[in-house]
Write a protein that holds these residues in place. Structure first.
Motif, PDB file in Angstrom:
ATOM      1  N   PRO A 188       0.824  -1.300   0.097  1.00  0.00           N
ATOM      2  CA  PRO A 188       0.000   0.081   0.103  1.00  0.00           C
ATOM      3  C   PRO A 188       0.721   1.197   0.081  1.00  0.00           C
ATOM      4  O   PRO A 188       1.861   1.176   0.609  1.00  0.00           O
ATOM      5  N   LYS A 189       0.415   2.326  -0.869  1.00  0.00           N
ATOM      6  CA  LYS A 189       1.134   3.561  -0.684  1.00  0.00           C
ATOM      7  C   LYS A 189       1.516   4.294   0.592  1.00  0.00           C
ATOM      8  O   LYS A 189       2.660   4.691   0.764  1.00  0.00           O
ATOM      9  N   GLU A 190       0.521   3.949   1.372  1.00  0.00           N
ATOM     10  CA  GLU A 190       0.830   4.568   2.714  1.00  0.00           C
ATOM     11  C   GLU A 190       1.698   3.843   3.407  1.00  0.00           C
ATOM     12  O   GLU A 190       2.786   4.562   4.225  1.00  0.00           O
ATOM     13  N   GLU A 191       2.011   2.688   3.266  1.00  0.00           N
ATOM     14  CA  GLU A 191       3.157   1.952   4.021  1.00  0.00           C
ATOM     15  C   GLU A 191       4.236   2.308   3.580  1.00  0.00           C
ATOM     16  O   GLU A 191       5.309   2.653   4.153  1.00  0.00           O
ATOM     17  N   ILE A 192       4.507   2.264   2.096  1.00  0.00           N
ATOM     18  CA  ILE A 192       5.731   2.777   1.481  1.00  0.00           C
ATOM     19  C   ILE A 192       6.042   4.320   1.982  1.00  0.00           C
ATOM     20  O   ILE A 192       7.265   4.530   2.383  1.00  0.00           O
ATOM     21  N   SER A 193       5.210   4.835   1.890  1.00  0.00           N
ATOM     22  CA  SER A 193       5.338   6.565   2.412  1.00  0.00           C
ATOM     23  C   SER A 193       5.897   6.666   3.876  1.00  0.00           C
ATOM     24  O   SER A 193       6.775   7.344   3.967  1.00  0.00           O
ATOM     25  N   ALA A 194       5.230   5.956   4.644  1.00  0.00           N
ATOM     26  CA  ALA A 194       5.851   5.920   6.089  1.00  0.00           C
ATOM     27  C   ALA A 194       7.159   5.496   6.140  1.00  0.00           C
ATOM     28  O   ALA A 194       7.985   5.844   6.918  1.00  0.00           O
ATOM     29  N   PHE A 195       7.533   4.228   5.509  1.00  0.00           N
ATOM     30  CA  PHE A 195       8.726   3.718   5.669  1.00  0.00           C
ATOM     31  C   PHE A 195       9.954   4.789   4.996  1.00  0.00           C
ATOM     32  O   PHE A 195      10.892   5.073   5.541  1.00  0.00           O
ATOM     33  N   LEU A 196       9.545   5.439   3.821  1.00  0.00           N
ATOM     34  CA  LEU A 196      10.397   6.433   3.127  1.00  0.00           C
ATOM     35  C   LEU A 196      10.844   7.544   4.024  1.00  0.00           C
ATOM     36  O   LEU A 196      12.039   8.023   4.081  1.00  0.00           O
ATOM     37  N   LYS A 197       9.584   8.131   4.768  1.00  0.00           N
ATOM     38  CA  LYS A 197       9.792   9.151   5.430  1.00  0.00           C
ATOM     39  C   LYS A 197      10.709   8.862   6.630  1.00  0.00           C
ATOM     40  O   LYS A 197      11.472   9.794   7.216  1.00  0.00           O
ATOM     41  N   GLU A 198      10.479   7.760   7.304  1.00  0.00           N
ATOM     42  CA  GLU A 198      11.404   7.385   8.441  1.00  0.00           C
ATOM     43  C   GLU A 198      12.886   7.371   7.762  1.00  0.00           C
ATOM     44  O   GLU A 198      13.666   7.581   8.499  1.00  0.00           O
ATOM     45  N   GLU A 199      13.043   6.615   6.715  1.00  0.00           N
ATOM     46  CA  GLU A 199      14.345   6.409   6.386  1.00  0.00           C
ATOM     47  C   GLU A 199      15.212   7.639   5.921  1.00  0.00           C
ATOM     48  O   GLU A 199      16.257   7.703   6.415  1.00  0.00           O
ATOM     49  N   PHE A 200      14.398   8.690   5.463  1.00  0.00           N
ATOM     50  CA  PHE A 200      15.062   9.829   4.925  1.00  0.00           C
ATOM     51  C   PHE A 200      15.144  10.992   5.917  1.00  0.00           C
ATOM     52  O   PHE A 200      15.622  11.820   5.810  1.00  0.00           O
ATOM     53  N   SER A 201      14.405  10.595   6.998  1.00  0.00           N
ATOM     54  CA  SER A 201      14.617  11.655   8.247  1.00  0.00           C
ATOM     55  C   SER A 201      15.856  11.570   8.940  1.00  0.00           C
ATOM     56  O   SER A 201      16.055  12.348   9.803  1.00  0.00           O
ATOM     57  N   LYS A 202      16.562  10.415   8.864  1.00  0.00           N
ATOM     58  CA  LYS A 202      17.724  10.159   9.149  1.00  0.00           C
ATOM     59  C   LYS A 202      19.055  10.001   8.496  1.00  0.00           C
ATOM     60  O   LYS A 202      20.245  10.014   8.943  1.00  0.00           O
TER      61      LYS A 202
END
Length: 204
Positions: A188-202
């Motif tokens: 699901p797009k929402e799961e991908i978005s959440a993962f990418l947001k976490e990944e590129f926040s750090k």
């Protein structure tokens, strides 16, 4: 005064219909939320001249060798006018496709010699390569079903072409696991978005 730190170069890849375009804004926002100046560009394209080359590439029939050369001509413009200046100023660059796409589409998809891509890559950008590459991976049948618009020359290719492109991308990722972040874009797009947001926040 101390020199500005070098910027970072992030690329986004995937077969047509993999959903990468919808997630670029998520990556960009996560980076900007950290106070980092970011430039977004694309290939082929990124400058007025390169965008003209893009139109030719997407719509005009040509030989595989001509296609490869035009891809790198567009890439040279984008590097010289957008990517390298931004990185030199300490900005980060997020690019929709880069030379991995030439390996996937021209070498694997078009069955052109990989050595030709090696040669052109060395000629055009021996001094720069992506620091991080996000690869959106999906079954090509699912990807094709997602395309609900008039197809360009690449999108309209036969199924085997797209399968070869996907395998090319996955081969590249296996060869450089430290650079590639492979995303299962059937999620699901929402799961991908959440993962990418976490990944590129750090990351970086």
């Amino acid at each position: 005064m101390s020199a500005k730190p070098r910027g970072r170069f992030i690329t986004v890849e995937g077969v047509d219909g993999a959903g990468k375009s919808s997630q670029i804004d998520v990556i960009a926002q996560a980076i900007r939320d950290r106070g980092i100046e970011l430039v977004i560009t694309r290939e082929p394209g990124g400058t007025p001249t390169a965008e003209k080359i893009r139109e030719i590439l997407l719509h005009d029939e040509m030989s595989p060798k001509c296609e490869m050369l035009l891809m790198f001509a567009s890439r040279q413009e984008n590097l010289d006018k957008v990517v390298k200046p931004a990185i030199a100023e300490g900005k980060w660059v997020l690019c929709d496709r880069f030379t991995d796409a030439s390996y996937a589409y021209q070498a694997y998809g078009r069955n052109q010699p990989k050595e030709w891509v090696d040669l052109l890559a060395d000629f055009v950008h021996s001094d720069i390569s992506p620091d991080r590459t996000v690869l959106f991976d999906i079954d090509t049948e699912i990807a094709a079903a997602r395309l609900q618009r008039k197809l360009d020359r690449f999108e309209a290719e036969e199924k085997d072409f797209h399968r070869r492109v996907r395998e090319g991308y996955l081969t590249l990722a296996r060869n450089e696991p430290e650079r590639f972040l492979v995303i299962d874009s059937s999620q699901p797009k929402e799961e991908i978005s959440a993962f990418l947001k976490e990944e590129f926040s750090k990351w970086g």
